[in-house]
Design a protein around this motif. Structure first.
Motif, mmCIF file in Angstrom:
data_model
loop_
_atom_site.group_PDB
_atom_site.id
_atom_site.type_symbol
_atom_site.label_atom_id
_atom_site.label_comp_id
_atom_site.label_asym_id
_atom_site.label_seq_id
_atom_site.Cartn_x
_atom_site.Cartn_y
_atom_site.Cartn_z
ATOM 1 N N LEU A 149 70.441 29.463 24.534
ATOM 2 C CA LEU A 149 69.364 30.545 25.029
ATOM 3 C C LEU A 149 68.176 30.782 25.003
ATOM 4 O O LEU A 149 67.550 31.059 25.846
ATOM 5 C CB LEU A 149 70.193 31.659 24.113
ATOM 6 C CG LEU A 149 71.730 32.252 24.553
ATOM 7 C CD1 LEU A 149 72.039 33.354 23.560
ATOM 8 C CD2 LEU A 149 71.969 32.899 25.954
ATOM 9 N N LYS A 150 67.751 30.054 23.808
ATOM 10 C CA LYS A 150 66.131 29.866 23.785
ATOM 11 C C LYS A 150 65.506 29.116 24.900
ATOM 12 O O LYS A 150 64.641 29.427 25.400
ATOM 13 C CB LYS A 150 65.881 29.099 22.454
ATOM 14 C CG LYS A 150 64.534 28.842 22.108
ATOM 15 C CD LYS A 150 64.248 28.222 20.866
ATOM 16 C CE LYS A 150 62.839 27.736 20.695
ATOM 17 N NZ LYS A 150 62.560 26.777 19.378
ATOM 18 N N VAL A 151 66.234 27.987 25.309
ATOM 19 C CA VAL A 151 65.872 27.388 26.399
ATOM 20 C C VAL A 151 65.834 28.206 27.565
ATOM 21 O O VAL A 151 64.845 28.032 28.534
ATOM 22 C CB VAL A 151 66.625 25.791 26.632
ATOM 23 C CG1 VAL A 151 66.288 25.193 27.895
ATOM 24 C CG2 VAL A 151 66.401 24.925 25.404
ATOM 25 N N ILE A 152 66.763 28.769 27.912
ATOM 26 C CA ILE A 152 66.959 29.624 29.121
ATOM 27 C C ILE A 152 65.877 30.656 29.137
ATOM 28 O O ILE A 152 65.213 31.051 29.993
ATOM 29 C CB ILE A 152 68.478 30.276 29.044
ATOM 30 C CG1 ILE A 152 69.231 29.178 29.524
ATOM 31 C CG2 ILE A 152 68.371 31.413 30.190
ATOM 32 C CD1 ILE A 152 70.871 29.805 29.171
ATOM 33 N N LEU A 153 65.493 31.197 27.906
ATOM 34 C CA LEU A 153 64.842 32.451 27.964
ATOM 35 C C LEU A 153 63.254 31.846 28.104
ATOM 36 O O LEU A 153 62.471 32.629 28.741
ATOM 37 C CB LEU A 153 64.831 33.224 26.578
ATOM 38 C CG LEU A 153 66.115 33.976 26.393
ATOM 39 C CD1 LEU A 153 66.065 34.378 24.886
ATOM 40 C CD2 LEU A 153 66.205 35.031 27.312
ATOM 41 N N LEU A 154 62.741 30.744 27.705
ATOM 42 C CA LEU A 154 61.452 30.129 27.767
ATOM 43 C C LEU A 154 61.332 29.871 29.206
ATOM 44 O O LEU A 154 60.205 29.867 29.805
ATOM 45 C CB LEU A 154 61.555 29.069 26.956
ATOM 46 C CG LEU A 154 61.270 29.122 25.353
ATOM 47 C CD1 LEU A 154 61.168 27.852 24.467
ATOM 48 C CD2 LEU A 154 59.933 30.131 25.286
ATOM 49 N N GLU A 155 62.456 29.234 29.926
ATOM 50 C CA GLU A 155 62.278 29.157 31.307
ATOM 51 C C GLU A 155 62.087 30.296 32.108
ATOM 52 O O GLU A 155 61.176 30.473 33.083
ATOM 53 C CB GLU A 155 63.690 28.414 31.781
ATOM 54 C CG GLU A 155 63.822 27.070 31.544
ATOM 55 C CD GLU A 155 65.162 26.340 31.611
ATOM 56 O OE1 GLU A 155 66.020 27.108 32.425
ATOM 57 O OE2 GLU A 155 65.608 25.200 31.534
ATOM 58 N N ARG A 156 62.465 31.329 31.721
ATOM 59 C CA ARG A 156 62.294 32.683 32.328
ATOM 60 C C ARG A 156 60.983 32.941 32.027
ATOM 61 O O ARG A 156 60.230 33.556 33.125
ATOM 62 C CB ARG A 156 63.554 33.666 31.767
ATOM 63 C CG ARG A 156 64.876 33.426 32.152
ATOM 64 C CD ARG A 156 65.282 33.909 33.635
ATOM 65 N NE ARG A 156 66.528 33.837 33.556
ATOM 66 C CZ ARG A 156 67.637 32.891 33.801
ATOM 67 N NH1 ARG A 156 67.106 31.674 33.721
ATOM 68 N NH2 ARG A 156 68.847 33.102 33.916
ATOM 69 N N LEU A 157 60.705 33.074 30.880
ATOM 70 C CA LEU A 157 59.418 33.344 30.359
ATOM 71 C C LEU A 157 58.167 32.704 31.290
ATOM 72 O O LEU A 157 57.264 33.305 31.801
ATOM 73 C CB LEU A 157 59.212 33.014 28.880
ATOM 74 C CG LEU A 157 57.884 33.914 28.349
ATOM 75 C CD1 LEU A 157 58.067 35.431 28.484
ATOM 76 C CD2 LEU A 157 57.797 33.411 26.756
ATOM 77 N N SER A 158 58.365 31.227 31.624
ATOM 78 C CA SER A 158 57.306 30.265 32.224
ATOM 79 C C SER A 158 57.314 31.019 33.695
ATOM 80 O O SER A 158 56.266 31.087 34.295
ATOM 81 C CB SER A 158 57.911 29.054 32.196
ATOM 82 O OG SER A 158 57.014 28.128 32.926
ATOM 83 N N ILE A 273 63.263 39.970 33.981
ATOM 84 C CA ILE A 273 63.350 40.698 32.587
ATOM 85 C C ILE A 273 64.700 41.187 32.260
ATOM 86 O O ILE A 273 65.060 41.191 31.227
ATOM 87 C CB ILE A 273 62.196 41.937 32.804
ATOM 88 C CG1 ILE A 273 60.759 41.542 32.547
ATOM 89 C CG2 ILE A 273 62.431 42.920 31.500
ATOM 90 C CD1 ILE A 273 59.758 42.374 33.041
ATOM 91 N N GLU A 274 65.314 41.780 33.459
ATOM 92 C CA GLU A 274 66.737 42.166 33.125
ATOM 93 C C GLU A 274 67.733 41.179 32.729
ATOM 94 O O GLU A 274 68.464 41.151 31.985
ATOM 95 C CB GLU A 274 67.323 43.054 34.637
ATOM 96 C CG GLU A 274 68.594 43.433 34.478
ATOM 97 C CD GLU A 274 68.728 44.559 33.390
ATOM 98 O OE1 GLU A 274 70.179 44.640 32.952
ATOM 99 O OE2 GLU A 274 67.907 45.167 33.031
ATOM 100 N N GLN A 275 67.534 39.927 33.310
ATOM 101 C CA GLN A 275 67.996 38.725 33.056
ATOM 102 C C GLN A 275 67.876 38.336 31.430
ATOM 103 O O GLN A 275 68.963 37.923 30.919
ATOM 104 C CB GLN A 275 67.742 37.495 33.966
ATOM 105 C CG GLN A 275 68.164 37.586 35.321
ATOM 106 C CD GLN A 275 67.765 36.678 36.476
ATOM 107 O OE1 GLN A 275 67.076 35.884 36.080
ATOM 108 N NE2 GLN A 275 68.327 36.495 37.531
ATOM 109 N N MET A 276 66.616 38.595 31.167
ATOM 110 C CA MET A 276 66.312 38.047 29.887
ATOM 111 C C MET A 276 66.998 39.101 28.814
ATOM 112 O O MET A 276 67.638 38.689 27.794
ATOM 113 C CB MET A 276 64.869 38.098 29.526
ATOM 114 C CG MET A 276 64.112 36.716 30.162
ATOM 115 S SD MET A 276 62.548 36.819 30.107
ATOM 116 C CE MET A 276 62.431 36.426 28.256
ATOM 117 N N ARG A 277 67.043 40.280 29.299
ATOM 118 C CA ARG A 277 67.302 41.398 28.390
ATOM 119 C C ARG A 277 68.978 41.247 28.122
ATOM 120 O O ARG A 277 69.369 41.418 27.186
ATOM 121 C CB ARG A 277 67.361 42.758 29.140
ATOM 122 C CG ARG A 277 67.407 44.091 28.051
ATOM 123 C CD ARG A 277 67.586 45.448 29.115
ATOM 124 N NE ARG A 277 68.613 45.275 30.025
ATOM 125 C CZ ARG A 277 70.133 45.653 29.554
ATOM 126 N NH1 ARG A 277 70.293 45.899 28.419
ATOM 127 N NH2 ARG A 277 71.028 45.274 30.375
#
Length: 284
Positions: A149-158, A273-277
């Motif tokens: 999940l961390k990898v996914i969230l960091l990709e979204r953040l980038s 943001i919604e995907q990350m939430r």
């Protein structure tokens, strides 16, 4: 926060098995499936889990198979036997041809044979040790999921950083275009293109579309999300709060937009943001 662990231990009194299941949940919800002889340990086990977990729907299932000897089976439930015999006589009186109870029927009757009960206190320590071992396995499984999940969230953040960086360079071009639009409007109305009038209109427009403060806050939130993710630990609630803050700034950027491209960027930011939430709900 999903995970699964099962552990077992052979004791002199019998076989003790413990199973832990975890699924995603915004809060901590613990449910137990315990045999009657271990029901008194539920409070202790709940306290044990509550002290070590903060999120997730947890199911703890324990089974105990005691070693039964011939001596254990000599104790018959006399009260139940008496009631059963009375009912048998009542039925036979009403239906003389009815088939009566046989010894095998009575011995198989639920609750008729009482094995020597195992005190719950004698199983407290083994049960807690088993719970600790299962929790260790569960934590390892959840940690592996957390890394994914961390990898996914960091990709979204980038991706969100890249989108936010596209907004600021568009503002000067929007101001120039608006300035030309004001001049053209004044000329069409045959009004003198007074520089002061244009400057006032431009200043008012610039204040309406200025998103520099929102972009700065977005950048600060991006950095905080990344810091929290790399720090690790129980970070779900902190990330949940940051998603709310990100969404608030993205909404403001969208509401101030007078440019189709900026509006498109604001919408994409909100989608990310919604995907990350949704993913953050899965983090402890």
């Amino acid at each position: 926060m999903t995970g699964y662990a099962v552990v077992a231990r052979e004791l002199p009194q019998g076989s003790l098995n413990l199973e832990l299941r975890s699924v995603n949940n915004r809060y901590l919800d613990i449910q137990f499936r315990l045999p009657d002889e271990l029901r008194l340990l539920e409070v202790t086990m709940r306290e044990f889990l509550t002290a070590r977990l903060s999120r997730g729907k947890i199911e703890c299932r324990v089974s105990f198979s005691g070693i039964t000897s011939t001596e254990d089976l000599q104790h018959i439930n006399a009260d139940l036997l008496q009631k059963l015999l009375e009912l048998n006589r009542t039925v036979r009186a009403a239906l003389p041809d009815a088939h009566g109870l046989e010894v095998a029927d009575i011995l198989r009757w639920p609750g008729m044979l009482r094995a020597n009960s195992m005190p719950a206190e004698s199983l407290r320590e083994p049960c807690l040790e088993l719970l600790g071992a299962a929790l260790h396995e569960l934590a390892a499984a959840r940690a592996r999921e957390g890394e994914k999940l961390k990898v996914i969230l960091l990709e979204r953040l980038s991706r969100m950083r890249s989108l936010a960086a596209e907004v600021a360079p568009r503002i000067p071009a929007l101001l120039v275009a608006f300035q030309e639009k004001v001049k053209a409007r004044l000329r069409d109305a045959m009004i003198n293109c007074d520089d002061e009038r244009i400057r006032q209109e431009l200043t008012l427009f610039a204040s309406k579309i200025d998103v520099d403060e929102e972009l700065s806050r977005l950048q600060a939130h991006f950095e905080e999300v990344e810091r929290v993710l790399r720090k690790g630990g129980a970070i779900g609630k902190r990330l949940d709060f940051l998603m709310q803050e990100l969404n608030r700034e993205a909404n403001t950027v969208g509401s101030k937009s007078v440019d189709a491209e900026v509006s498109k960027i604001a919408i994409e930011l909100k989608v990310l943001i919604e995907q990350m939430r949704e993913q953050v709900q899965n983090i402890e």
